[in-house]
Write an enzyme that holds these catalytic residues in place. Structure first.
Site, mmCIF file in Angstrom:
data_model
loop_
_atom_site.group_PDB
_atom_site.id
_atom_site.type_symbol
_atom_site.label_atom_id
_atom_site.label_comp_id
_atom_site.label_asym_id
_atom_site.label_seq_id
_atom_site.Cartn_x
_atom_site.Cartn_y
_atom_site.Cartn_z
ATOM 1 N N ASP A 34 0.897 -1.182 0.014
ATOM 2 C CA ASP A 34 0.067 -0.076 0.012
ATOM 3 C C ASP A 34 1.007 1.100 0.043
ATOM 4 O O ASP A 34 0.465 2.230 -0.611
ATOM 5 C CB ASP A 34 -0.836 -0.101 1.285
ATOM 6 C CG ASP A 34 -1.953 -1.074 1.121
ATOM 7 O OD1 ASP A 34 -2.242 -1.623 -0.015
ATOM 8 O OD2 ASP A 34 -2.720 -1.163 2.159
ATOM 9 N N VAL A 36 3.699 1.733 -1.341
ATOM 10 C CA VAL A 36 4.191 2.320 -2.794
ATOM 11 C C VAL A 36 3.051 2.796 -3.564
ATOM 12 O O VAL A 36 3.262 3.668 -4.363
ATOM 13 C CB VAL A 36 4.745 0.719 -3.614
ATOM 14 C CG1 VAL A 36 5.140 1.292 -4.875
ATOM 15 C CG2 VAL A 36 5.892 0.222 -2.697
ATOM 16 N N TYR A 37 1.718 2.261 -3.502
ATOM 17 C CA TYR A 37 0.775 2.903 -4.285
ATOM 18 C C TYR A 37 0.439 4.236 -3.748
ATOM 19 O O TYR A 37 0.308 5.127 -4.630
ATOM 20 C CB TYR A 37 -0.565 1.920 -4.133
ATOM 21 C CG TYR A 37 -1.797 2.379 -4.870
ATOM 22 C CD1 TYR A 37 -1.952 1.881 -5.889
ATOM 23 C CD2 TYR A 37 -2.495 3.351 -4.216
ATOM 24 C CE1 TYR A 37 -3.194 2.270 -7.011
ATOM 25 C CE2 TYR A 37 -3.702 3.879 -5.162
ATOM 26 C CZ TYR A 37 -3.914 3.149 -6.288
ATOM 27 O OH TYR A 37 -4.908 3.652 -6.943
ATOM 28 N N ASP A 38 0.567 4.484 -2.400
ATOM 29 C CA ASP A 38 0.203 5.725 -1.962
ATOM 30 C C ASP A 38 1.259 6.650 -2.551
ATOM 31 O O ASP A 38 0.971 7.882 -2.599
ATOM 32 C CB ASP A 38 0.092 5.703 -0.447
ATOM 33 C CG ASP A 38 -1.098 4.975 0.031
ATOM 34 O OD1 ASP A 38 -2.134 4.735 -0.651
ATOM 35 O OD2 ASP A 38 -1.161 4.529 1.449
ATOM 36 N N GLU A 113 -25.565 -18.237 -11.924
ATOM 37 C CA GLU A 113 -24.938 -16.814 -11.220
ATOM 38 C C GLU A 113 -25.583 -16.535 -9.949
ATOM 39 O O GLU A 113 -26.839 -16.782 -9.628
ATOM 40 C CB GLU A 113 -24.812 -15.927 -12.094
ATOM 41 C CG GLU A 113 -24.191 -16.162 -13.425
ATOM 42 C CD GLU A 113 -24.331 -14.884 -14.402
ATOM 43 O OE1 GLU A 113 -23.732 -13.578 -14.125
ATOM 44 O OE2 GLU A 113 -25.128 -15.128 -15.288
ATOM 45 N N LYS A 115 -27.554 -14.541 -7.537
ATOM 46 C CA LYS A 115 -28.256 -13.172 -7.591
ATOM 47 C C LYS A 115 -27.845 -11.866 -6.562
ATOM 48 O O LYS A 115 -28.304 -12.298 -5.394
ATOM 49 C CB LYS A 115 -29.628 -13.627 -7.766
ATOM 50 C CG LYS A 115 -30.817 -12.512 -7.823
ATOM 51 C CD LYS A 115 -32.143 -12.888 -7.959
ATOM 52 C CE LYS A 115 -33.030 -11.744 -8.354
ATOM 53 N NZ LYS A 115 -33.188 -10.819 -7.144
ATOM 54 N N ASP A 117 -27.733 -9.154 -4.291
ATOM 55 C CA ASP A 117 -28.852 -8.091 -3.635
ATOM 56 C C ASP A 117 -28.240 -6.689 -3.484
ATOM 57 O O ASP A 117 -27.875 -6.283 -2.535
ATOM 58 C CB ASP A 117 -29.277 -8.633 -2.330
ATOM 59 C CG ASP A 117 -30.548 -8.123 -1.880
ATOM 60 O OD1 ASP A 117 -31.184 -7.584 -2.721
ATOM 61 O OD2 ASP A 117 -31.128 -8.301 -0.835
ATOM 62 N N ARG A 136 -31.310 1.320 -13.268
ATOM 63 C CA ARG A 136 -32.310 0.726 -14.233
ATOM 64 C C ARG A 136 -33.359 1.480 -14.284
ATOM 65 O O ARG A 136 -33.920 1.396 -15.366
ATOM 66 C CB ARG A 136 -32.718 -0.880 -13.526
ATOM 67 C CG ARG A 136 -33.410 -1.637 -14.297
ATOM 68 C CD ARG A 136 -33.753 -2.840 -13.473
ATOM 69 N NE ARG A 136 -34.751 -3.538 -14.501
ATOM 70 C CZ ARG A 136 -36.305 -3.375 -14.188
ATOM 71 N NH1 ARG A 136 -36.501 -2.643 -13.303
ATOM 72 N NH2 ARG A 136 -36.887 -4.179 -15.020
ATOM 73 N N TYR A 222 -22.494 -8.580 -14.882
ATOM 74 C CA TYR A 222 -23.153 -9.956 -15.378
ATOM 75 C C TYR A 222 -23.428 -9.914 -16.724
ATOM 76 O O TYR A 222 -24.131 -10.953 -17.134
ATOM 77 C CB TYR A 222 -24.345 -9.997 -14.487
ATOM 78 C CG TYR A 222 -25.293 -8.940 -14.537
ATOM 79 C CD1 TYR A 222 -26.126 -8.627 -15.712
ATOM 80 C CD2 TYR A 222 -25.755 -8.055 -13.307
ATOM 81 C CE1 TYR A 222 -27.210 -7.610 -15.452
ATOM 82 C CE2 TYR A 222 -26.851 -7.129 -13.328
ATOM 83 C CZ TYR A 222 -27.506 -6.849 -14.593
ATOM 84 O OH TYR A 222 -28.479 -5.985 -14.755
ATOM 85 N N LYS A 287 -29.290 -18.807 -16.672
ATOM 86 C CA LYS A 287 -29.512 -18.089 -18.255
ATOM 87 C C LYS A 287 -29.154 -19.335 -19.226
ATOM 88 O O LYS A 287 -28.022 -19.984 -18.861
ATOM 89 C CB LYS A 287 -28.350 -17.042 -18.129
ATOM 90 C CG LYS A 287 -28.790 -15.796 -17.405
ATOM 91 C CD LYS A 287 -27.781 -14.713 -17.462
ATOM 92 C CE LYS A 287 -28.158 -13.412 -16.610
ATOM 93 N NZ LYS A 287 -26.851 -12.614 -16.593
ATOM 94 N N LYS A 311 -35.752 -17.579 -6.592
ATOM 95 C CA LYS A 311 -35.581 -16.803 -5.352
ATOM 96 C C LYS A 311 -35.658 -17.994 -4.212
ATOM 97 O O LYS A 311 -36.398 -18.717 -3.970
ATOM 98 C CB LYS A 311 -36.841 -16.253 -5.191
ATOM 99 C CG LYS A 311 -37.121 -14.754 -6.345
ATOM 100 C CD LYS A 311 -36.030 -13.884 -6.268
ATOM 101 C CE LYS A 311 -36.180 -12.890 -4.993
ATOM 102 N NZ LYS A 311 -37.418 -11.957 -4.957
ATOM 103 N N CYS A 405 -65.959 1.210 16.533
ATOM 104 C CA CYS A 405 -64.513 1.853 16.019
ATOM 105 C C CYS A 405 -63.756 2.258 17.305
ATOM 106 O O CYS A 405 -64.273 3.194 18.101
ATOM 107 C CB CYS A 405 -65.000 3.049 15.021
ATOM 108 S SG CYS A 405 -63.534 3.971 14.490
ATOM 109 N N CYS A 408 -63.616 6.303 17.047
ATOM 110 C CA CYS A 408 -64.831 7.432 17.183
ATOM 111 C C CYS A 408 -66.006 6.390 17.894
ATOM 112 O O CYS A 408 -67.058 7.156 18.130
ATOM 113 C CB CYS A 408 -65.316 7.898 15.848
ATOM 114 S SG CYS A 408 -66.206 6.464 14.732
ATOM 115 N N CYS A 423 -65.737 1.289 9.645
ATOM 116 C CA CYS A 423 -66.527 2.071 10.182
ATOM 117 C C CYS A 423 -67.149 3.129 9.143
ATOM 118 O O CYS A 423 -66.302 3.648 8.182
ATOM 119 C CB CYS A 423 -65.573 2.983 10.948
ATOM 120 S SG CYS A 423 -66.203 4.509 11.825
ATOM 121 N N CYS A 428 -65.634 10.347 11.429
ATOM 122 C CA CYS A 428 -64.716 9.541 12.148
ATOM 123 C C CYS A 428 -63.359 10.344 12.182
ATOM 124 O O CYS A 428 -62.759 10.495 10.846
ATOM 125 C CB CYS A 428 -64.526 8.135 11.618
ATOM 126 S SG CYS A 428 -62.965 7.002 12.590
#
Length: 668
Positions: A34, A36-38, A113, A115, A117, A136, A222, A287, A311, A405, A408, A423, A428
């Site tokens: 990290d 080196v990257y920084d 694949e 799914k 969330d 979407r 995907y 698919k 699902k 009710c 009322c 009701c 009311c």
């Protein structure tokens, strides 16, 4: 270092950091420490500060988020982002496989694949550079969230190939990031996100991209938006390997299956192991692999015939019913709600679950003090599945619906053909406040700032008793309400004033006439042109209008025959509320959602909605509910004990949904 040298070094740093970032974030195989990257990133930042014209759009420094924006522009997708049909059990999967083989032959492969969330997005690249990203939306039109998507480190700003391409993927928040974010929000006293999906969606819809940048979002690609054949590809699995090659991150937990048995084994494995993943999944996407087979199978108006989503069954948990509360809706229906010991279900804490009506409570024998099983219908709506009778101690109390009710004290009645107690007192207070809340809602008069608490306080203080009183409110009266300052009061009065000019269909829907939904209000407003002409219409004139049935006609005539309603219309006119149709409306086009332009039949017993409620909500989204199944029927919603209509639908090969699927689509 002169500018020419600086430009060359900036180009080198961009390429080096892009390669290191791809290895770290996408491949999960860091090539350098990290530090080196920084060090290299800081060097790039210094050069860009010296020469701002060398800040390229695809620079790694541009992921931190720019200045806030005022709104998200609309984007029309190059091709529709269709949703998938759902399957829920082995029988459904085998039936899907049977349809696929019937349409495309037996030499079928599937790609299974996870799914994810999260939030579906479309990413567009020109000359290999990321130029636009969108949600979407309704599948046809989404929102341009490019500025926020640029902050997602696994979305490449520049590809390994200078091509034009659009890919589709799912942006999500890892479980670890989600829990960390909620801990921070809790410490600050802010409302917690319900689940990682909501957190990801909320992050990408922030107008300040710096907030999105801080949320540690991720993405899995995907698929390709346009036909994969245009890139020399013949299979879906091949396309996933191709997008990996040019720089995208895909989910490697996928499998090419040569039989339905392999598909079922893949599902069984992940149904058992899903909790071990560092991100949430709610099912498996199946698919057809070869594009030629996909072409043979084609599409319905809403979804591809060559793909479906399994699902996972709703998570069921045990808790205790501590009480049963009653609420009165704007139409007078009294609804019982179970008050539960808090329990986590499908990623959210549940403390309340509707019991719908007296018949359901008796049928399931639910008592106060019972241990019960609850779940979320369609992973959305909490419901009580059953009482655990063998765990009763004898202290549980049977629940009896009241005869009067709770708001009322008027007599409750059960109208013939309905299961709900109602009701019927027009004065009311619960019905009045619920009616006012509906009147000001977004799809009715759309008065921003008039939330439920404000309405209840205005009514309690005696400042409003009906719709017309809203237009008599003054800034001074509103300022005296709790938590209402001068600016908020001014904005609210301005919003009320602006609503005076709404077209007639908004007002008509806002009145809350039984059986008159948004679509019915628009049809009536277009036909009659003014509230006065509608008030004078007979039942015979009403039923002659296409899509206006006898129940709606009876309800309209009865409503406007009431002297108090006629007086209300006069008061609204005196307050300069527009009572004519001006043509300002949103047209629901065919294909805009799962129902628009479709002929739909309801059959059997629905548990979550009444037939009337289901019809109203479907028609509000542009669907037409019919009473009989024919070759022209697009969809059948089948509840419990569905009979001949379901049989005919299956015979005609009409799409059939259960109530869970209906609710899922209605709540999108």
């Amino acid at each position: 270092m002169d500018r020419i040298q600086a430009e060359q070094r900036v180009i080198e740093l961009n390429e080096t950091l892009r390669a290191y970032g791809h290895a770290y974030y996408v491949l999960d195989k860091p090539e350098v420490p990290d530090a080196v990257y920084d060090q290299l990133l800081n060097e790039l930042i210094e050069l860009e500060n010296l020469y701002p014209d060398l800040i390229f759009p695809d620079s790694p420094t541009q992921r931190v988020g720019g200045t806030p924006i005022s709104n998200f522009e609309k984007v029309t997708h190059s091709s529709p982002m269709l949703s998938l049909s759902n399957v829920f059990n082995e029988e459904d999967i085998r039936e899907f496989d049977k349809r696929v083989r019937s349409g495309a032959g037996d030499n079928i492969e599937y790609v299974c694949e996870l799914k994810i969330d999260g939030l579906a997005v479309a990413l567009h690249y020109e000359n290999g550079k990321f130029v636009r990203g969108a949600t979407r939306g309704d599948g046809r039109v989404g929102e341009d969230i490019t500025v926020n998507l640029r902050t997602v480190r696994t979305i490449p700003l520049k590809l390994n190939d200078s091509i034009e391409i659009e890919v589709r993927g799912e942006v999500f928040m890892p479980k670890k990031s989600f829990h960390g974010l909620n801990e921070e929000r809790g410490e600050r006293g802010e409302e917690l996100f319900a689940n990682p999906r909501n957190a990801a969606a909320g992050s990408l819809r922030q107008l300040d991209p710096k907030i999105a940048a801080s949320r540690n979002l991720d993405v899995f690609i995907y698929g390709i938006g346009s036909a994969g054949e245009s890139y020399g590809l013949n299979e879906h699995e091949e396309s996933l390997k191709y997008v990996e090659k040019i720089g995208f991150k895909t989910n490697n937990e996928r499998r090419v299956c040569k039989s339905v048995e392999e598909v079922l084994a893949f599902i069984a494995h992940w149904q058992e192991q899903r909790s071990e993943l560092p991100y949430e999944i709610d099912g498996i996407v199946i698919k057809v692999n070869r594009y030629l087979h996909q072409q043979d199978l084609g599409f319905t108006a809403k979804s591809p015939k060559w793909a479906t989503a399994y699902k996972f069954p709703a998570e069921e948990v045990m808790t205790t019913v501590r009480d049963i509360e009653l609420s009165v809706g704007r139409t007078g229906v009294v609804t019982p709600t179970a008050i539960l010991d808090p329990v986590s279900v499908a990623g959210t804490t549940v403390q309340r679950a509707s019991l719908h009506n007296e018949d359901l409570i008796k049928e399931k024998d639910i008592r106060i003090g019972d241990k019960v099983i609850i779940r979320k219908a369609g992973d959305i709506i909490p419901e009580v599945v059953s009482a655990i009778v063998d765990q009763r101690t004898g202290t549980e109390e049977p629940f009896e619906m009241p005869t009067h009710c709770p708001a009322c004290d008027s007599d409750l009645v059960r109208i013939e053909g309905e299961v709900a107690l109602r009701c019927v007192n027009p004065q009311c207070p619960a019905q009045i406040t619920e009616g006012l809340i509906h009147f000001v809602s977004r799809n009715a008069m759309n008065i921003e700032g008039l939330g439920e608490k404000v309405i209840e306080q205005l009514y309690r203080e005696g400042l409003i008793a009906d719709f017309s009183d809203l237009y008599k409110l003054t800034k001074e009266q509103v300022m005296n309400l709790d938590r209402m300052g001068e600016k908020s009061a001014s904005n609210l009065i301005a919003a009320i004033d602006a609503s005076r000019s709404n077209s007639m269909e908004r007002l008509l829907f806002g009145l809350g006439i039984r059986h008159v939904g948004e679509r019915g209000a628009r049809i009536l407003s277009e036909h009659f042109g003014s509230m006065q002409k509608l008030m004078e219409a007979t039942k015979e004139e009403l039923v002659e209008i296409h899509e206006i049935g006898e129940k709606m006609a009876d309800s309209i005539v009865a409503y406007f025959d009431a002297e108090e309603v006629q007086q209300l219309m006069e008061r609204l006119a005196e307050e300069n509320v527009n009572l004519t149709y001006t043509g300002t409306r949103v047209i629901v086009e065919a294909g805009a959602n799962a129902f628009a332009g479709k002929k739909i039949v309801l059959t059997g017993k629905l548990e979550q909605l009444t037939r009337g409620e289901a019809q109203e909500r479907i028609e509000a989204l542009g669907g037409k509910v019919s009473g009989s199944v024919s070759k022209k029927t697009d969809l059948v919603i089948a509840g419990e004990e569905a009979g001949s209509k379901l049989e005919k639908a299956l015979e005609l090969k009409v799409d059939v949904w259960d109530e869970e699927r209906l609710l899922e689509e209605l709540n999108k």
